[in-house]
Design a protein around this motif. Sequence first.
Motif, PDB file in Angstrom:
ATOM      1  N   UNK A 139      35.459  74.937 -21.219  1.00 55.64           N
ATOM      2  CA  UNK A 139      34.887  75.691 -22.344  1.00 55.64           C
ATOM      3  C   UNK A 139      34.556  77.089 -21.825  1.00 55.64           C
ATOM      4  N   UNK A 140      35.295  78.106 -22.304  1.00 56.31           N
ATOM      5  CA  UNK A 140      35.024  79.492 -21.935  1.00 56.31           C
ATOM      6  C   UNK A 140      34.017  80.069 -22.932  1.00 56.31           C
ATOM      7  N   UNK A 141      32.924  80.605 -22.417  1.00 58.62           N
ATOM      8  CA  UNK A 141      31.851  81.102 -23.269  1.00 58.62           C
ATOM      9  C   UNK A 141      31.559  82.568 -22.982  1.00 58.62           C
ATOM     10  N   UNK A 142      31.705  83.399 -24.007  1.00 60.65           N
ATOM     11  CA  UNK A 142      31.373  84.810 -23.903  1.00 60.65           C
ATOM     12  C   UNK A 142      30.064  85.113 -24.604  1.00 60.65           C
ATOM     13  N   UNK A 143      29.783  86.400 -24.707  1.00 53.65           N
ATOM     14  CA  UNK A 143      28.515  86.857 -25.282  1.00 53.65           C
ATOM     15  C   UNK A 143      28.544  86.851 -26.805  1.00 53.65           C
ATOM     16  N   UNK A 178      42.305  74.809 -24.127  1.00 51.26           N
ATOM     17  CA  UNK A 178      40.910  75.006 -23.739  1.00 51.26           C
ATOM     18  C   UNK A 178      40.112  75.276 -25.006  1.00 51.26           C
ATOM     19  N   UNK A 179      38.809  75.504 -24.848  1.00 50.84           N
ATOM     20  CA  UNK A 179      38.004  75.940 -25.988  1.00 50.84           C
ATOM     21  C   UNK A 179      37.365  77.275 -25.624  1.00 50.84           C
ATOM     22  N   UNK A 180      37.400  78.220 -26.570  1.00 50.53           N
ATOM     23  CA  UNK A 180      36.863  79.561 -26.353  1.00 50.53           C
ATOM     24  C   UNK A 180      35.846  79.856 -27.449  1.00 50.53           C
ATOM     25  N   UNK A 181      34.637  80.180 -27.051  1.00 53.73           N
ATOM     26  CA  UNK A 181      33.597  80.501 -28.010  1.00 53.73           C
ATOM     27  C   UNK A 181      32.662  81.566 -27.474  1.00 53.73           C
ATOM     28  N   UNK A 182      31.669  81.899 -28.262  1.00 60.77           N
ATOM     29  CA  UNK A 182      30.661  82.885 -27.896  1.00 60.77           C
ATOM     30  C   UNK A 182      29.275  82.339 -28.179  1.00 60.77           C
ATOM     31  N   UNK A 183      28.294  82.912 -27.516  1.00 59.09           N
ATOM     32  CA  UNK A 183      26.906  82.588 -27.857  1.00 59.09           C
ATOM     33  C   UNK A 183      26.625  83.025 -29.287  1.00 59.09           C
ATOM     34  N   UNK A 184      26.956  84.270 -29.605  1.00 55.37           N
ATOM     35  CA  UNK A 184      26.736  84.819 -30.946  1.00 55.37           C
ATOM     36  C   UNK A 184      27.933  84.530 -31.842  1.00 55.37           C
ATOM     37  N   UNK A 219      32.312  68.267 -25.284  1.00 52.47           N
ATOM     38  CA  UNK A 219      31.959  67.544 -24.066  1.00 52.47           C
ATOM     39  C   UNK A 219      32.848  67.975 -22.900  1.00 52.47           C
ATOM     40  N   UNK A 220      32.856  69.280 -22.580  1.00 58.42           N
ATOM     41  CA  UNK A 220      33.744  69.762 -21.517  1.00 58.42           C
ATOM     42  C   UNK A 220      33.283  69.282 -20.142  1.00 58.42           C
ATOM     43  N   UNK A 221      34.219  69.304 -19.213  1.00 58.57           N
ATOM     44  CA  UNK A 221      33.856  69.012 -17.830  1.00 58.57           C
ATOM     45  C   UNK A 221      33.240  70.230 -17.152  1.00 58.57           C
ATOM     46  N   UNK A 222      33.604  71.431 -17.642  1.00 60.40           N
ATOM     47  CA  UNK A 222      33.121  72.675 -17.050  1.00 60.40           C
ATOM     48  C   UNK A 222      32.929  73.723 -18.141  1.00 60.40           C
ATOM     49  N   UNK A 223      31.864  74.499 -18.031  1.00 57.93           N
ATOM     50  CA  UNK A 223      31.665  75.697 -18.848  1.00 57.93           C
ATOM     51  C   UNK A 223      31.899  76.899 -17.945  1.00 57.93           C
ATOM     52  N   UNK A 224      32.689  77.854 -18.417  1.00 63.11           N
ATOM     53  CA  UNK A 224      32.879  79.113 -17.703  1.00 63.11           C
ATOM     54  C   UNK A 224      32.154  80.194 -18.486  1.00 63.11           C
ATOM     55  N   UNK A 225      31.084  80.732 -17.923  1.00 62.15           N
ATOM     56  CA  UNK A 225      30.308  81.793 -18.572  1.00 62.15           C
ATOM     57  C   UNK A 225      30.892  83.138 -18.168  1.00 62.15           C
ATOM     58  N   UNK A 226      31.263  83.938 -19.155  1.00 64.83           N
ATOM     59  CA  UNK A 226      31.927  85.216 -18.926  1.00 64.83           C
ATOM     60  C   UNK A 226      30.938  86.361 -19.133  1.00 64.83           C
ATOM     61  N   UNK A 227      30.462  86.948 -18.059  1.00 66.82           N
ATOM     62  CA  UNK A 227      29.584  88.106 -18.170  1.00 66.82           C
ATOM     63  C   UNK A 227      28.109  87.778 -18.059  1.00 66.82           C
ATOM     64  N   UNK A 228      27.331  88.812 -17.760  1.00 67.15           N
ATOM     65  CA  UNK A 228      25.897  88.653 -17.507  1.00 67.15           C
ATOM     66  C   UNK A 228      25.133  88.127 -18.711  1.00 67.15           C
ATOM     67  N   UNK A 229      25.435  88.671 -19.898  1.00 68.26           N
ATOM     68  CA  UNK A 229      24.671  88.269 -21.081  1.00 68.26           C
ATOM     69  C   UNK A 229      24.879  86.801 -21.397  1.00 68.26           C
ATOM     70  N   UNK A 230      26.104  86.325 -21.243  1.00 72.11           N
ATOM     71  CA  UNK A 230      26.384  84.918 -21.525  1.00 72.11           C
ATOM     72  C   UNK A 230      25.602  84.007 -20.591  1.00 72.11           C
ATOM     73  N   UNK A 231      25.598  84.332 -19.300  1.00 69.28           N
ATOM     74  CA  UNK A 231      24.897  83.457 -18.363  1.00 69.28           C
ATOM     75  C   UNK A 231      23.386  83.548 -18.560  1.00 69.28           C
TER      76      UNK A 231
END
Length: 305
Positions: A139-143, A178-184, A219-231
Motif C-alpha cells: 500500500x503506497x501512501x502519499x500526503x 498494488x494500492x495507491x492512496x493518500x492521507x487526504x 490488509x497489506x503486508x507493507x505500507x510505503x509512506x511517501x514523504x515527510x507529511x505522510x509519515x
Amino acid sequence: MRAQLEAVTEELRRLKAEGVRHVSVSDSTLVLLRAAVARQVGTAPEVVEDPAAQEVPEVEVPRRVARAPVSAPSAGTRWDGQPIAPLPAPPVITLPAGSRMEQMNWLRERVLNCPVCREHVRPGRQLVFGVGTPEAEIFFCGEGPGAEEEMQGEPFVGPAGQLLTKIIQAMGLSREKVYIGNVMKWRPEMPTEWGNREPTPEEIAFSLPFLRAQLAIVQPKVIVALGNTAVNALLAPGPDRKMKDLRGHWQTFEGVPLMFTYHPSYLLRNTALSVKRQVWEHMLLVMERVGMEISEKQRAFFLQR
C-alpha cells in the motif's frame, strides 16, 4: 510551468520539515519565479525573456526566501476568498460485511458523497479516493492530491506519479497490482490555482479514518509512506524526530510494517544517482518483506559504475 512551481513548493516544504529556516536563491531564479507567478495570476504576458539574456548576475542572495513555501499563501483562505470552514469531529467508519471489493466500493461511495469532504473541493474538481487492487500486498501512501490529481480524481498521476509508476514497474509490479492512496482525500484548499500546502493537523485527523478503513480492507503486508507529511500523519508528529533517521528503517502503523522513503517529487528535483539508489534500497527491503523474488539485475539498479 505549474509543475515547476509545485516542485519548488514541495522542495521548500521538505527543507522546512528538515529544520531549514533560510535558503539562498539566485537573482536569475527569482526572475523566473516572479514571471511564472505573474503568468499564473494573469498579470504578465505569456512570453518572458530568459534571465540569462537580461544579463542577470548569478549572485547568491541569502535570506531572500525566508519562509517556506513561497507559493503557498495562507492556509486559512479558500479559492473564493472565504475562510476555510472548521472541520467537525472525525467520522466513524464501520465497514459492512462483504468481499474486499464490495467493501472498497462502499467506502468509495462513502468518501465521494461525504458532505464535509465535498465542501472542501474547488468547484469543477474532484475528491481523490485511491486506486489499485484491494488484494494488494503493498500500500503506497502519499500526503494528498495535487492539481493534476484533483482534476482527474486519481492519486499520483502528475510528474511525481509517473515516476512512482516507473518505480512500481521496476519492482516487477503495476499500479493494478498494488494500492495507491493518500492521507487526504481532497486537495488542501488554496486561494490560488497554483501551489500546494501541507494539510493541517485538523484536516489529517478528519481524513485518517478513511485511510484506516482502506488499510483495513486491503490488509497489506507493507505500507510505503511517501514523504515527510505522510509519515508524520501515520506516526503522529514528533518534535525531536529526524526524518533522515527514519528513512529505510521499519516502523509500524496499527500493526502493519511501514517503510518510509522520499516522495517521488523529491527525486524529480534531486537526480543524484546516490539518492535514487537510496530509494531503490528501500524498495528492495519492501520486496523482501513481502516475499518477492529479486533478480540480480534489480539488485544492481542505480549502483555506481
